[in-house]
Write an enzyme that holds these catalytic residues in place. Structure first.
Site, short mmCIF file in Angstrom:
data_model
loop_
_atom_site.label_atom_id
_atom_site.label_comp_id
_atom_site.label_asym_id
_atom_site.label_seq_id
_atom_site.Cartn_x
_atom_site.Cartn_y
_atom_site.Cartn_z
N ASN A 152 0.79 -1.23 0.00
CA ASN A 152 0.00 0.00 0.00
C ASN A 152 0.83 1.28 0.00
OD1 ASN A 152 0.63 -0.73 2.66
ND2 ASN A 152 -1.06 0.46 3.49
N GLU A 248 4.40 -4.95 12.05
CA GLU A 248 3.43 -3.85 11.89
C GLU A 248 2.27 -4.44 11.11
OE1 GLU A 248 3.91 -0.82 13.10
OE2 GLU A 248 6.00 -1.00 13.69
N LEU A 249 1.14 -4.67 11.78
CA LEU A 249 0.09 -5.52 11.19
C LEU A 249 -1.21 -4.76 10.93
CD1 LEU A 249 0.91 -8.63 13.42
CD2 LEU A 249 1.91 -7.99 11.22
N CYS A 282 -3.16 1.28 6.84
CA CYS A 282 -3.39 0.55 8.09
C CYS A 282 -4.06 1.45 9.13
CB CYS A 282 -2.09 -0.03 8.60
SG CYS A 282 -0.79 1.20 8.64
P1 NAD Z 1 0.33 -9.28 3.18
O1 NAD Z 1 0.42 -9.72 4.59
O2 NAD Z 1 -0.49 -10.06 2.24
O3 NAD Z 1 1.78 -9.20 2.53
C1 NAD Z 1 2.82 -8.46 3.12
C2 NAD Z 1 4.16 -9.00 2.66
O4 NAD Z 1 4.32 -10.32 3.17
C3 NAD Z 1 4.30 -9.12 1.14
O5 NAD Z 1 5.61 -8.75 0.79
C4 NAD Z 1 4.08 -10.59 0.91
O6 NAD Z 1 4.69 -11.04 -0.29
C5 NAD Z 1 4.74 -11.20 2.13
N1 NAD Z 1 4.34 -12.57 2.49
C6 NAD Z 1 3.25 -13.26 2.07
N2 NAD Z 1 3.24 -14.49 2.67
C7 NAD Z 1 4.32 -14.54 3.48
C8 NAD Z 1 4.83 -15.52 4.38
N3 NAD Z 1 4.22 -16.69 4.56
N4 NAD Z 1 5.94 -15.23 5.09
C9 NAD Z 1 6.56 -14.03 4.94
N5 NAD Z 1 6.12 -13.07 4.10
C10 NAD Z 1 5.02 -13.32 3.37
O7 NAD Z 1 -0.14 -7.75 3.23
P2 NAD Z 1 -0.53 -6.79 2.03
O8 NAD Z 1 -1.83 -7.26 1.46
O9 NAD Z 1 0.63 -6.57 1.12
O10 NAD Z 1 -0.75 -5.41 2.83
C11 NAD Z 1 -1.90 -5.11 3.52
C12 NAD Z 1 -1.76 -5.40 4.98
O11 NAD Z 1 -0.65 -4.71 5.52
C13 NAD Z 1 -2.97 -4.92 5.78
O12 NAD Z 1 -3.30 -5.89 6.73
C14 NAD Z 1 -2.44 -3.66 6.46
O13 NAD Z 1 -3.09 -3.29 7.63
C15 NAD Z 1 -1.04 -4.04 6.73
N6 NAD Z 1 -0.24 -2.84 6.93
C16 NAD Z 1 0.14 -2.53 8.21
C17 NAD Z 1 0.85 -1.37 8.46
C18 NAD Z 1 1.29 -1.00 9.86
O14 NAD Z 1 2.14 -0.14 9.98
N7 NAD Z 1 0.73 -1.58 10.89
C19 NAD Z 1 1.18 -0.52 7.40
C20 NAD Z 1 0.76 -0.86 6.12
C21 NAD Z 1 0.06 -2.03 5.89
#
Ligand code: NAD
Length: 475
Positions: A152, A248-249, A282
Site C-alpha cells: 500500500n 506492523e500488522l 493501516c
Molecule cells: P500481506 O500480509 O499479504 O503481505 C505483506 C508482505 O508479506 C508481502 O511482501 C508478501 O509477499 C509477504 N508474504 C506473504 N506471505 C508470506 C509468508 N508466509 N511469510 C513471509 N512473508 C510473506 O499484506 P498486504 O496485502 O501486502 O498489505 C496489507 C496489509 O498490511 C494490511 O493488513 C495492512 O493493515 C497491513 N499494513 C500494516 C501497516 C502497519 O504499519 N501496521 C502498514 C501498512 C500495511
C-alpha cells in the site's frame, strides 16, 4: 512493458522464472520481474552476511553520508518515483507524489538517528558490590535484517525499514510486496548511486509465501522487520525461531465523535481519513462511533464530502483516489459492504465497483460484530455505529482484536483524557482521525496490530543490540 532485474549479492539478476507486474487500474502488464527461488534467497542472505560485516566496519558518519546523498537523489527523482508508485499501486498520482516527497526526509532522519545511536553509563554502585567499577552499554547492529513489506505504501514503508537498518550499520534483504516491486527496485538504484556498498542491500522479487518462510527461518538472519497482514505476521512468528521481530500488522481503526464535538471538523477529517489511498492504509478510519444526539448532524455533514471524492484513473489528473490493488480486492470490499447491507445496515452512499475501483462508501447502523466493523476492510468505506455515551463509545472502540490507531472528536478535556487512557491503540489522536503520521514519531500497534515501533529513532533501537560492558577495577 519493461523487463526488470532484481538485485542480489551485488549484481542485477534476471532469474529463470518471471512474473508480471500489473497496473491495477487498467489491468495492463507494465513490467515483468524475476520470480526468485530458494537458491536466490540463500544467495541474498549469504551476501548480506558479508554486507553486514562491511557495514559494521563503516564509521557512522560514512553511513550517514551515503543516506544523505540518497536523500538528495530521491528529492531529484520525486516525479519518477511518484509515477512508478501510481502505476503499480493504482493510487492517484497526487497521493503518490505525497508519498515520494517524504522519501528524502525519512532518509535524512534515519541518517541522523543511526549516527547518534548511543549507549548509556550505568550507575553500578547503586547495587552493593558495584563500587569501583565502570559500567556502560554499547549498541551494535543486528547484522542481517530481513525486511518484508506490503503493497500500500511501496516506498514509504520500505524506507521506514531500509533507512534505519542501513543507518544503524546492518545489511538488508528486502522482499517487497509481489504487486509493487518496481518502486523498491528504483529505491535500490538510488541507494547504490549514493554509494551504498552493493552487498548491503539485496532486493528479491517473487512470491511472499515461498520466499518469506525461507528468509524468516534462516538462522543467519538476526532481525525480521515485517509490515503486512496479521495473518502473515502470525505465520512469521511460527517460523522465525530466536530472532528479533518487529511486526506492523492490520487494523480496524475507530474514530469517536462525541456529542460536544465540532461536527464539521470531524466530518471533514473523516471524509479524508477513511478514504486516502482508497482506504488501503493501516491507520485508515474504518469504524466511526458517534454519540446519539449528533448522529444525524454528523451524517449530514459527512455525506456531501464523501460524495465529492472522485475515484478513478490514478494517472488521469482529476481523481482524488485511484483503484484498489486488484479487482479481486475490490470485489472483496464490494461484497463486505453488500453483506452489511444484507444484515440491516444502510449504505448511504457509494459501495459500487467498476473493475478495481470502488466508489467511496458510508454505511450506517453497522453492528460492532459485523465483518465490516470486525475485520480489516482495507477499502474506501466507513462503518458508522451509534452509541449512547462515552462509556459505550470507549467499549465499542476497544471491541476489536486490533489496536493500531484511534481518534476522538471532543472539546471535553475529561472525555479526551479518558479516551487516551482507556482506548488500547498505539497512537491516539484528539480532535483528529488516526490517519496522521509524522515520520519521526513512534509508530506501531497494540494487540493484533503488532509488536514494536517504527519511526527512525525507534527502528534504529530495534535494529541494534545492546551490549553491557563492565570494567572491573583491580584494587
Ligand atoms: P500481506 O500480509 O499479504 O503481505 C505483506 C508482505 O508479506 C508481502 O511482501 C508478501 O509477499 C509477504 N508474504 C506473504 N506471505 C508470506 C509468508 N508466509 N511469510 C513471509 N512473508 C510473506 O499484506 P498486504 O496485502 O501486502 O498489505 C496489507 C496489509 O498490511 C494490511 O493488513 C495492512 O493493515 C497491513 N499494513 C500494516 C501497516 C502497519 O504499519 N501496521 C502498514 C501498512 C500495511
Amino acid at each position: 512493458m519493461s523487463e526488470r532485474a532484481m538485485f542480489i549479492g551485488g549484481e542485477w539478476a534476471t532469474g529463470d522464472a518471471r512474473q508480471d507486474v500489473l497496473n491495477p487500474y487498467s489491468g495492463e502488464v507494465i513490467a515483468t520481474v524475476p520470480r526468485a527461488g530458494a537458491e536466490d534467497a540463500d544467495r541474498a542472505v549469504a551476501a548480506a552476511v558479508e554486507g553486514a560485516r562491511q557495514m559494521r566496519a563503516l564509521p557512522a558518519h560514512e553511513r550517514a553520508a551515503i543516506l544523505e546523498r540518497a536523500a538528495d537523489i530521491a528529492d531529484e527523482r520525486v516525479d519518477e518515483m511518484a509515477r512508478t508508485i501510481a502505476t503499480e499501486t493504482g493510487k492517484a498520482l497526487s497521493e503518490a507524489r505525497g508519498e515520494a516527497g517524504r522519501a528524502g526526509g525519512i532518509l535524512r532522519v534515519s541518517a541522523h538517528e543511526g549516527a547518534t545511536a548511543a549507549g548509556e553509563v550505568l550507575p553500578l554502585d547503586a547495587s552493593p558490590g558495584g563500587e569501583g567499577k565502570l559500567g556502560f552499554t554499547l549498541r551494535q547492529p543486528c547484522g542481517v535484517v530481513v525486511a518484508i513489506t506490503p503493497f500500500n505504501y511501496p516506498l514509504l514503508l520500505v524506507l521506514h525499514k531500509v533507512g534505519p537498518a542501513l543507518a544503524a550499520g546492518n545489511a538488508v534483504v528486502l522482499k517487497p510486496a509481489e504487486a509493487t516491486p518496481l518502486t523498491a527496485l528504483l529505491l535500490c538504484e538510488i541507494l547504490l548511486e549514493a554509494g551504498l556498498p552493493p552487498l548491503a542491500l539485496s532486493v528479491i522479487t517473487g512470491s511472499g509465501s515461498e520466499l518469506g518462510p525461507l528468509l524468516c527461518a534462516d538462522s543467519r538472519v538476526r532481525k525480521i522487520s515485517f509490515t503486512g497482514s496479521t495473518r502473515v505476521g502470525e505465520e512469521i512468528t511460527r517460523v522465525a525461531g530466536v530472532k528479533r521481530l518487529s511486526l506492523e500488522l492490520g487494523a480496524t481503526c475507530p474514530t469517536l465523535v462525541l456529542a460536544d464535538a465540532d461536527i464539521d471538523a470531524a466530518a471533514a477529517a473523516i471524509a479524508t481519513g477513511g478514504y486516502v489511498n482508497a482506504g488501503q492504509v493501516c491507520i485508515s478510519v474504518q469504524r466511526v462511533i458517534v454519540q446519539g444526539p449528533v448522529h444525524g448532524d454528523f451524517l449530514d455533514a459527512l455525506l456531501p464530502r464523501v460524495e465529492a471524492i472522485e475515484a478513478g484513473d490514478p494517472l488521469g489528473g482529476s481523481a482524488t483516489i485511484g483503484s484498489l490493488i486488484s479487482e479481486r480486492e475490490a470485489e472483496r470490499v464490494e461484497r463486505t459492504i453488500a453483506e452489511a447491507a444484507g444484515n440491516g445496515a444502510r449504505v448511504l452512499v457509494g459501495g459500487d465497483r467498476d473493475g478495481a475501483v470502488v466508489s467511496p462508501a458510508v454505511v450506517d447502523g453497522v453492528e460492532p460484530s459485523a465483518p465490516l466493523s470486525r475485520d480489516e476492510l482495507f477499502g474506501p468505506a466507513v462503518a458508522v455505529t451509534r452509541v449512547a455515551d462515552v462509556d459505550e463509545a470507549i467499549r465499542v472502540a476497544n471491541d476489536s482484536s486490533y489496536g493500531l490507531g484511534a481518534g476522538v472528536f471532543t472539546n471535553d478535556v475529561t472525555a479526551a483524557m479518558r479516551f487516551v487512557r482507556e482506548v488500547d491503540a498505539g497512537a491516539l489522536h484528539v480532535n483528529w482521525t488516526p490517519l496522521w503520521r509524522a515520520d519521526p514519531m513512534p509508530y506501531g500497534g497494540l494487540k493484533g496490530s503488532g509488536i514494536g515501533k517504527e519511526g527512525p529513532r525507534y527502528a534504529v533501537e530495534e535494529m541494534t543490540e545492546l551490549k553491557t560492558v563492565v570494567i572491573h577495577g583491580l584494587s
